[in-house]
Motif scaffolding. Structure first.
Motif, PDB file in Angstrom:
ATOM      1  N   LEU A  14      10.385  -2.217  10.491  1.00 58.77           N
ATOM      2  CA  LEU A  14      10.517  -0.853   9.991  1.00 58.77           C
ATOM      3  C   LEU A  14      11.875  -0.721   9.324  1.00 58.77           C
ATOM      4  CD1 LEU A  14       9.870   2.172   9.745  1.00 58.77           C
ATOM      5  CD2 LEU A  14      10.681   2.464  12.095  1.00 58.77           C
ATOM      6  N   ASP A  15      11.898  -0.455   8.033  1.00 52.55           N
ATOM      7  CA  ASP A  15      13.143  -0.197   7.306  1.00 52.55           C
ATOM      8  C   ASP A  15      13.144   1.249   6.838  1.00 52.55           C
ATOM      9  OD1 ASP A  15      13.816  -2.833   7.695  1.00 52.55           O
ATOM     10  OD2 ASP A  15      14.369  -3.202   5.606  1.00 52.55           O
ATOM     11  N   ILE A  16      14.281   1.916   7.068  1.00 48.14           N
ATOM     12  CA  ILE A  16      14.459   3.317   6.680  1.00 48.14           C
ATOM     13  C   ILE A  16      15.687   3.348   5.782  1.00 48.14           C
ATOM     14  CG2 ILE A  16      14.818   5.669   7.520  1.00 48.14           C
ATOM     15  CD1 ILE A  16      13.630   4.709  10.222  1.00 48.14           C
ATOM     16  N   THR A  17      15.481   3.435   4.462  1.00 47.38           N
ATOM     17  CA  THR A  17      16.570   3.184   3.523  1.00 47.38           C
ATOM     18  C   THR A  17      16.522   4.160   2.341  1.00 47.38           C
ATOM     19  OG1 THR A  17      15.295   1.609   2.178  1.00 47.38           O
ATOM     20  CG2 THR A  17      16.456   0.718   4.100  1.00 47.38           C
TER      21      THR A  17
ATOM     22  N   LEU B 222       3.024  -1.216   4.371  1.00 43.89           N
ATOM     23  CA  LEU B 222       2.873   0.211   4.104  1.00 43.89           C
ATOM     24  C   LEU B 222       4.202   0.741   3.586  1.00 43.89           C
ATOM     25  CD1 LEU B 222       0.914   1.923   7.039  1.00 43.89           C
ATOM     26  CD2 LEU B 222       0.170   1.638   4.672  1.00 43.89           C
ATOM     27  N   GLN B 223       4.185   1.392   2.428  1.00 44.82           N
ATOM     28  CA  GLN B 223       5.430   1.857   1.820  1.00 44.82           C
ATOM     29  C   GLN B 223       5.359   3.354   1.540  1.00 44.82           C
ATOM     30  OE1 GLN B 223       6.792  -0.644  -1.404  1.00 44.82           O
ATOM     31  NE2 GLN B 223       6.548  -2.522  -0.206  1.00 44.82           N
ATOM     32  N   ILE B 224       6.243   4.086   2.217  1.00 49.05           N
ATOM     33  CA  ILE B 224       6.356   5.528   2.037  1.00 49.05           C
ATOM     34  C   ILE B 224       7.579   5.746   1.153  1.00 49.05           C
ATOM     35  CG2 ILE B 224       6.522   7.755   3.195  1.00 49.05           C
ATOM     36  CD1 ILE B 224       5.521   6.345   5.752  1.00 49.05           C
ATOM     37  N   LYS B 225       7.346   5.883  -0.140  1.00 50.94           N
ATOM     38  CA  LYS B 225       8.426   5.921  -1.130  1.00 50.94           C
ATOM     39  C   LYS B 225       8.458   7.278  -1.818  1.00 50.94           C
ATOM     40  CE  LYS B 225      10.060   3.607  -5.339  1.00 50.94           C
ATOM     41  NZ  LYS B 225       9.766   2.560  -6.359  1.00 50.94           N
TER      42      LYS B 225
ATOM     43  N   THR C 123       6.939  -4.430   7.242  1.00 53.50           N
ATOM     44  CA  THR C 123       5.648  -3.952   7.735  1.00 53.50           C
ATOM     45  C   THR C 123       5.467  -2.472   7.414  1.00 53.50           C
ATOM     46  OG1 THR C 123       5.820  -5.573   9.523  1.00 53.50           O
ATOM     47  CG2 THR C 123       4.165  -3.859   9.767  1.00 53.50           C
ATOM     48  N   LEU C 124       6.538  -1.700   7.601  1.00 58.60           N
ATOM     49  CA  LEU C 124       6.539  -0.283   7.244  1.00 58.60           C
ATOM     50  C   LEU C 124       7.896   0.030   6.633  1.00 58.60           C
ATOM     51  CD1 LEU C 124       5.176   2.490   7.306  1.00 58.60           C
ATOM     52  CD2 LEU C 124       5.936   2.757   9.658  1.00 58.60           C
ATOM     53  N   TRP C 125       7.892   0.543   5.401  1.00 63.77           N
ATOM     54  CA  TRP C 125       9.149   0.773   4.670  1.00 63.77           C
ATOM     55  C   TRP C 125       9.198   2.220   4.211  1.00 63.77           C
ATOM     56  CZ3 TRP C 125      10.595  -1.635  -0.741  1.00 63.77           C
ATOM     57  CH2 TRP C 125      11.950  -1.381  -1.017  1.00 63.77           C
TER      58      TRP C 125
ATOM     59  N   LEU D  15       0.841  -1.187   0.000  1.00 60.74           N
ATOM     60  CA  LEU D  15       0.000   0.000   0.000  1.00 60.74           C
ATOM     61  C   LEU D  15       0.882   1.245   0.000  1.00 60.74           C
ATOM     62  CD1 LEU D  15      -2.619  -1.133   2.669  1.00 60.74           C
ATOM     63  CD2 LEU D  15      -2.775  -1.335   0.180  1.00 60.74           C
ATOM     64  N   PRO D  16       0.872   2.031  -1.098  1.00 60.76           N
ATOM     65  CA  PRO D  16       1.739   3.212  -1.188  1.00 60.76           C
ATOM     66  C   PRO D  16       1.142   4.411  -0.445  1.00 60.76           C
ATOM     67  CG  PRO D  16       0.502   2.953  -3.224  1.00 60.76           C
ATOM     68  CD  PRO D  16       0.138   1.786  -2.352  1.00 60.76           C
ATOM     69  N   VAL D  17       2.008   5.105   0.286  1.00 58.50           N
ATOM     70  CA  VAL D  17       1.604   6.286   1.050  1.00 58.50           C
ATOM     71  C   VAL D  17       2.292   7.502   0.460  1.00 58.50           C
ATOM     72  CG1 VAL D  17       1.518   7.377   3.319  1.00 58.50           C
ATOM     73  CG2 VAL D  17       1.349   4.875   3.121  1.00 58.50           C
ATOM     74  N   GLY D  18       1.523   8.502   0.042  1.00 57.17           N
ATOM     75  CA  GLY D  18       2.079   9.686  -0.585  1.00 57.17           C
ATOM     76  C   GLY D  18       2.382  10.803   0.395  1.00 57.17           C
ATOM     77  N   SER D  19       2.930  11.888  -0.122  1.00 55.68           N
ATOM     78  CA  SER D  19       3.282  13.051   0.692  1.00 55.68           C
ATOM     79  C   SER D  19       2.038  13.689   1.313  1.00 55.68           C
ATOM     80  CB  SER D  19       3.990  14.095  -0.170  1.00 55.68           C
ATOM     81  OG  SER D  19       5.188  13.588  -0.717  1.00 55.68           O
ATOM     82  N   ARG D  20       2.272  14.425   2.379  1.00 52.85           N
ATOM     83  CA  ARG D  20       1.236  15.200   3.072  1.00 52.85           C
ATOM     84  C   ARG D  20       0.048  14.319   3.464  1.00 52.85           C
ATOM     85  NH1 ARG D  20       0.470  20.456  -0.627  1.00 52.85           N
ATOM     86  NH2 ARG D  20       0.357  18.873  -2.272  1.00 52.85           N
TER      87      ARG D  20
END
Length: 430
Positions: A250-253, A168-171, A209-211, A146-151
């Motif tokens: 949680l990966d922060i990459t 959940l992917q904040i890309k 789980t959250l990227w 599931l892509p999560v966008g800005s704002r």
């Protein structure tokens, strides 16, 4: 008298009909407080606080969540999750299991027979079964990624909001808030066999789980993340290796930057938090600035966190290693060019885990630590690491090249240990 009695009864009925959490504070437009970690740098982190009424959603199922996320659009939006949402469902809301995703003739039995190291050797899997695995994995990814966008702000309502089976992917997004939500069981139906990993080979899974990937200004707060429902420890062994179903919590990459993770709980998992994904990713220099404070790591095997390149402020966190943790590896991973500034963290561990086990280094050279407690006693993680691991790992220095300036009040490790035990995780925002 009768009128008075009727009025009293009506009043009592009115009290009984008040919905649960009716008086709960609306947190959906909250923004990150000033100086609360790296995510407060610059313009700070406001998520979807500027969303108009047309872009405030309350969702109860996958279909509603997908519509609200809008393909990861940058339109300011607030998404409130009510109850439990299962990402692994079809368009009618019916649950999908691994057999529903399998395609192209894939079967685990055939896959194991095709790539048994005794006959296949150490070459990377290829051919019909690997192609079928990839096609099956793609079908699953279409549903659970599931892509999560800005704002964007994503918040759970009440104290029982759950998103399960999702990644959940904040890309490549900026200004995102995720709060008050339980993230559970990002289960991979189709792990891939990697013969050369770790010398003996290993199973590689696909979903965090959250990227956060190329994400900036992100605040993660009062989140609970775990494998609840499908612990890897209960999975079978194939090719003498545990058949893993989960990657990171949680990966922060990939150049992510300016992140604050606060008052969250990471539990019942192998690899919890990875900051920086590769020793060769030199483009991460000057980025991966992350604050982790008032979080609990419970029954976590490793990566709490493991850091490459980043300037990471780690303070007032609680670590609980259970008595039956026979597979525990380490908590703080000091890797290439990392700069971890650790203050007033508390560790509770059984007798077979020693202070020297808490820190592991790979090509890392520095770790600042102060105020650490181990089973209630003050310890110097740096000195003990250098004394007991000098034969196998390089000595670490205390000079990490920076001093944190953006942070909330830093309590003693003992006080933080108590407060985090009471207050960390989903459903516990005061």
């Amino acid at each position: 008298m009768r009128v008075r009695h009727i009025a009293v009864i009506v009043g009592l009925l009115g009290l009984l009909c008040v919905p649960a959490h009716a008086d709960a504070r609306d947190i959906s437009r909250d923004t990150l407080p000033a100086n609360d970690g790296w995510a407060s740098d610059g313009a700070g982190t406001t998520g979807g606080a500027a969303a108009d009424d047309a872009h405030v959603f309350t969702v109860t199922d996958r279909a509603g969540l997908v519509r609200a996320l809008d393909g990861g659009s940058d339109t300011p939006k607030i998404i409130k999750i009510a109850g439990t949402i299962d990402a692994g469902t079809d368009d009618d809301g019916d649950h999908l299991d691994c057999a529903d995703y399998a395609t192209g003739g894939y079967s685990l039995k055939k896959y194991l027979a095709a790539y048994d190291p005794r006959t296949w050797g150490s070459a990377r899997p290829s051919g019909p079964q690997e192609e079928a695995r990839q096609a099956s994995a793609a079908k699953q990814a279409e549903r659970i990624v599931l892509p999560v966008g800005s704002r964007t702000t994503i918040v759970g309502l009440g104290d029982r909001a759950v998103l399960k089976g999702a990644s959940l992917q904040i890309k490549d997004a900026d200004n995102v808030i995720v709060r008050n939500l339980e993230l559970r069981d990002a289960y991979d139906c189709f792990p891939v066999w990697q013969p050369n990993t770790g010398g003996l080979g290993d199973w590689k899974t696909a979903y965090d789980t959250l990227w956060l990937r190329g994400a900036t200004h992100v605040w993660i707060d009062h989140v609970t993340a775990s494998d609840k429902g499908h612990p890897d420890a209960k999975e079978p062994t194939y090719f003498a290796r545990n058949y893993l179903r989960h990657d990171g919590l949680l990966d922060i990459t990939n150049g992510s930057d300016l992140v604050t993770v606060s008052w969250s709980r990471f539990a019942e998992h192998d690899k919890a938090i990875l900051i920086g994904n590769a020793d060769t990713a030199t483009g991460d220099r000057g980025k991966l600035r992350v604050t982790l404070h008032h979080n609990e790591f419970s029954s976590v095997v490793q990566r709490a966190p493991r850091v490459r390149f980043g300037q990471v402020h780690l303070y007032n966190n609680r670590y609980v290693i259970p008595e039956d943790a026979t597979d525990y590896r380490y908590s703080l991973g000091v890797s290439t060019e990392s700069a971890i500034y650790a203050e007033n963290n508390a560790f509770t561990a059984p007798g077979h885990v020693e202070v020297a086990d808490l820190v592991k280094s790979w090509n890392g050279s520095a770790l600042h630590q102060s105020g650490t407690l181990f089973n209630g006693y003050p310890v110097d993680l740096l000195a003990i690491h250098n004394a007991y691991n000098s034969g196998s790992e390089r000595d670490l220095t205390a000079d990490v090249g920076w001093v944190p300036t953006r942070h909330t009040a830093i309590d003693s490790a003992a006080q933080a240990d108590r407060e985090v035990a009471r207050g960390a995780g989903a459903g516990r925002i005061p």
